[in-house]
Design a protein around this motif. Structure first.
Motif, short mmCIF file in Angstrom:
data_model
loop_
_atom_site.label_atom_id
_atom_site.label_comp_id
_atom_site.label_asym_id
_atom_site.label_seq_id
_atom_site.Cartn_x
_atom_site.Cartn_y
_atom_site.Cartn_z
N VAL A 7 0.49 -9.38 3.72
CA VAL A 7 0.76 -8.15 3.06
C VAL A 7 -0.33 -7.33 2.94
O VAL A 7 -1.39 -7.57 3.54
CB VAL A 7 1.28 -8.66 1.64
CG1 VAL A 7 2.79 -9.10 1.48
CG2 VAL A 7 0.05 -9.38 1.08
N GLU A 8 -0.03 -6.04 2.50
CA GLU A 8 -0.89 -5.00 2.49
C GLU A 8 -1.09 -4.60 0.89
O GLU A 8 -0.21 -4.64 0.42
CB GLU A 8 -0.87 -3.92 3.39
CG GLU A 8 -0.84 -4.20 4.66
CD GLU A 8 -0.83 -2.92 5.76
OE1 GLU A 8 -1.36 -2.01 5.45
OE2 GLU A 8 -0.54 -3.08 7.01
N ASP A 14 1.89 -3.49 -1.73
CA ASP A 14 3.15 -4.34 -1.30
C ASP A 14 3.65 -4.98 -2.63
O ASP A 14 2.89 -5.59 -3.30
CB ASP A 14 2.83 -5.26 -0.23
CG ASP A 14 2.96 -4.80 1.00
OD1 ASP A 14 3.29 -3.30 1.38
OD2 ASP A 14 2.74 -5.41 2.25
N THR A 32 2.37 -5.92 -7.84
CA THR A 32 1.89 -5.47 -6.42
C THR A 32 0.62 -5.59 -6.17
O THR A 32 -0.09 -6.01 -7.05
CB THR A 32 2.15 -3.99 -6.39
OG1 THR A 32 1.49 -3.16 -7.46
CG2 THR A 32 3.40 -3.26 -6.28
N ASN A 77 6.12 -12.69 -0.58
CA ASN A 77 6.20 -11.12 -0.60
C ASN A 77 7.94 -10.88 -0.92
O ASN A 77 8.39 -11.57 -1.47
CB ASN A 77 5.96 -10.74 1.08
CG ASN A 77 7.07 -11.56 2.05
OD1 ASN A 77 8.28 -11.94 1.62
ND2 ASN A 77 6.98 -11.48 3.36
N GLU A 78 8.23 -9.61 -0.53
CA GLU A 78 9.39 -9.10 -1.01
C GLU A 78 10.55 -9.83 -0.62
O GLU A 78 11.73 -10.05 -1.29
CB GLU A 78 9.63 -7.78 -0.62
CG GLU A 78 9.37 -7.31 0.91
CD GLU A 78 9.49 -6.07 1.50
OE1 GLU A 78 9.33 -5.09 0.56
OE2 GLU A 78 9.67 -6.02 2.65
#
Ligand code: ASP
Length: 718
Positions: free
Chosen positions: A256-257, A260, A580, A659-660
């Motif tokens: 991820v970044e 995110d 996040t 992640n999402e």
């Protein structure tokens, strides 16, 4: 100038004006109320928990108090290095120093039993508040209230386990005196070590970096769950086969970044956000200080004894690690309490609440004395704290005394009907209790035991007269001189047989009379201490009974006052938290970004400090820029650790960071120093948690360990 002003304002907000109302550890019962898509996720709450089918929670395990997640159909689990540390230590010898060198099984046959670790997977939950509270009445004595609730909870557990063969049940208190949930777990007892990196990777930075950001620790390890050939949970056996979970997490090697959306499912241990200012002051003034100083001293004794002798050091490794973790955490908490004026703030909130109560006659009748009565309970605790804290830590400090006490208690408890026993001696728990005694015994080192015991005897003798522990005076026959203490210790250790594992195993089945015939000074000391500990237990049951009633009233009136619902404190049950990837400002003019890289490892290594020495191979891979597919273009490096604003606590160690879409992109392992205070008060401004980035984990597996089979098993292709 303007920028400076903003920073100052931000700093003032961060460190002076925090609110107590931010919470984010959602229990299963609350998840369906959340609109996760609104929070930035691409999945719904049904994907997480689906009572009629499979959800992500089926891949989440509680492993020995930490969290882990299934990442293959063959029962492979990823968790933290520090969660497997004790198990690694238990198979470590001077010749095979797995703690230092790591553990790597080349095939299934080489996987070793992870002693002391078991696995729970949440299957089902049900609100049992009505049933539990049906046994209490308003007029009941407090101690009877506590005992009745405890008994009812045990009855529900036993009944549930009877009807769900092979499963484990637990009733968890969500809000004291108000709500109770029954959880049913799949309970796996055969857990094995698969891959654990060398200590210089898994614990990179040591205690210096613990609870610190920026971080470069490869705090991960791999385990595997096994079951009997017919698929049922079973104790360790070579005939067992890998467990096939209903669900395992997909790994996303792209990570991820910053900014995110991410989320965590895990088993946070304990938070205390709904407690009052009285509790916070007690913690700040008394308990945290006591434990922090005690542990710091114990650590220094053990480090000293092991400094030139690896064999001795191995015995102390896991104990030092866990004490040091708490010691530093408590230092962080103490600092945070002071910085945020936590107890004072809470007190002000309570004063407002009291004014609200007093503005209405009916409220006065119902809640008028709630806060003052809570205050009375804590006043009593303060008055007896010296003795109680000493007793709480006395037994564990000496392995032989603790072993003797457990044997003595077992000899009494095991004769009672199952439901009347102390929980650790009930049929469902006795195997684990024995196992934990035997594991502790394995690390017994006489010199340490003697030093610790002496300290506690001296401390006990210096208690004020009204708090004196009669058992101590008795064993020393009224002679409180240092000479008498030394003579008692000398004699007790010389003749005791309780360091012998076989003798202890056999002693577990003995009646108290037979135990006494062993003529062991530790057993007779345990017998003398027994009434004191029973008395303390009853005192606490009385206090708990009272607080149970008072806290329930407090939550009611707080809800009325604040016009909102609350999330229950963490209690080792499954929770969801989301947020996040995000940096923060720990102090004036400082901002930390949320992703570290291998470059940081190399920089720290170059400092020459012992905690920062990594295997040569890591340095070589870095200079060759051999990052494989794990490098990010943006950073031109492999990301090592991630920082994010999720609400976590102890027990979230090893939780998958997803992640999402619910794919695994990291493994949670820590918080920042400022966030150690989370357990009392969470705030988005300073609460940050830390994970090891999956890209670093995969890079280590591929480039450092050459663990091709594991990567294949996780469906990670080069
Ligand atoms: N490292 C932590 C622990 O020791 C995890 C946490 O508390 O955030 O439990």
């Amino acid at each position: 100038m303007f920028k400076q002003l903003i920073t100052i304002i931000l700093f003032v907000i961060i460190f002076t004006n925090i609110s107590f109302t931010d919470e984010g550890m959602y229990p299963l019962s609350e998840i369906h109320k959340l609109n996760l898509r609104e929070k930035g996720l691409k999945i719904s709450s049904k994907d997480i928990y689906n009572s009629n089918g499979v959800g992500i929670i089926d891949a989440i395990v509680n492993v020995g108090g930490c969290t882990g997640s299934f990442i293959s159909s063959e029962g492979l689990i990823i968790t933290n290095h520090h969660c497997a540390f004790g198990a690694v230590q238990s198979i470590t010898t001077k010749e095979n120093d797995y703690v230092t060198d790591g553990f790597f099984s080349k095939n299934r046959d080489e996987e070793r039993q992870a002693k002391g670790l078991t696995i729970r997977i949440t299957e089902y939950y049900r609100d049992v508040s009505k049933e539990v509270l049906s046994v209490v009445s308003d007029t009941m004595e407090f101690i009877s209230r506590s005992k009745a609730i405890e008994k009812k909870m045990k009855e529900i557990v036993l009944e549930t386990e009877k009807n769900n063969s092979g499963k484990r049940a637990e009733v968890s208190e969500m809000f004291p005196g108000k709500s109770y949930m029954l959880f049913i777990y799949t309970f796996l007892k055969d857990v094995r070590l698969v891959y654990v990196p060398p200590r210089s990777i898994g614990e990179f930075g040591g205690e210096e970096d613990n609870w610190v950001w920026p971080r470069h620790t490869g705090d991960f390890s791999f385990l595997r769950a096994y079951v009997a050939p017919d698929g049922s949970p079973a104790e360790y056996s070579v005939n067992n086969i890998p467990y096939h979970p209903r669900k395992f997490l997909k790994i996303n090697p792209n990570g991820v970044e910053e900014n995110d959306a991410v989320f965590i499912l895990g088993y946070p241990g304990r938070t205390f956000r709904h407690r009052t200012s009285h509790y916070l002051s007690y913690e700040e003034d008394i308990r945290l200080r006591y434990i922090q100083e005690l542990y710091a001293w114990e650590i220094s004794v053990m480090e000293n004894l092991g400094k030139d002798n690896r064999e001795v050091a191995i015995k102390h490794d896991a104990r030092i690690k866990s004490l040091a973790n708490v010691e530093k955490n408590f230092r962080g908490k103490l600092q945070g309490m002071k910085r945020l004026h936590l107890a004072d703030k809470k007190k002000k909130e309570e004063e407002e609440l009291q004014r609200f109560i007093e503005s209405d006659a009916k409220r006065v009748q119902l809640y008028g004395t709630v806060l003052s009565k809570i205050d009375d309970v804590y006043k009593e605790m303060r008055a007896n704290a010296q003795k109680e804290l000493l007793l709480d830590n006395f037994r564990q400090s000496s392995t032989l005394l603790n072993t003797a006490y457990t044997l003595y208690e077992a000899s009494i408890e095991m004769r009672k009907p199952d439901i009347e026993r102390e929980s650790q001696f009930m049929e469902r728990n006795i195997i684990r209790t024995k196992e934990s005694v035997m594991l502790t015994l394995k690390n017994y080192f006489e010199e340490t035991d003697k030093i610790f015991l002496k300290k506690f005897l001296l401390d006990a003798l210096s208690l004020p007269f009204h708090l004196r522990i009669s058992a101590v005076d008795e064993v020393l026959q009224g002679d409180s001189s240092e000479k008498a203490i030394d003579a008692f210790i000398q004699n007790a250790f010389q003749h005791s047989q309780l360091h012998d594992e076989k003798i202890v195993q056999e002693a577990f089945a003995k009646y108290s009379d037979d135990l006494e015939k062993m003529n062991d000074a530790f057993i007779s000391f345990a017998k003398k201490l027994y009434p004191t500990y029973r008395e303390l237990k009853e005192v606490r049951q009385r206090r708990d009974g009272e607080l149970n009633k008072l806290f329930a009233l407090l939550v009611d009136v707080k809800k009325e006052f604040q016009k909102k619902e609350f999330i229950p404190d963490a209690n080792s049950t499954l929770r969801l938290t989301f947020g996040t990837i995000k940096g923060y400002s720990p102090a004036d003019a400082l901002y930390t970004s949320p992703i570290t890289t291998v470059n940081g490892i190399v920089q720290k290594n170059n400092s020459g400090r012992e905690n920062y020495s990594v295997p040569e191979k890591i340095l070589d891979l870095y200079s060759a820029k051999d990052f494989g597919r794990y490098k990010t273009q943006k950073l031109n490096d492999v990301p090592v650790a991630l920082l994010y604003n999720l609400d976590t606590s102890g027990g979230n160690s090893g939780s998958p960071l997803m992640n999402e879409r619910g794919e695994l992109i990291g493994v949670n392992f820590d918080r920042t120093f400022d966030a150690t205070i989370n357990d009392y008060a969470w705030s988005e401004l300073y609460s940050r948690s830390i994970a090891v980035d999956i890209r670093y984990v995969l890079w280590i597996l591929e480039k450092f360990a050459g663990a091709e089979d594991l990567l294949k098993e996780m469906n990670v292709t080069k």
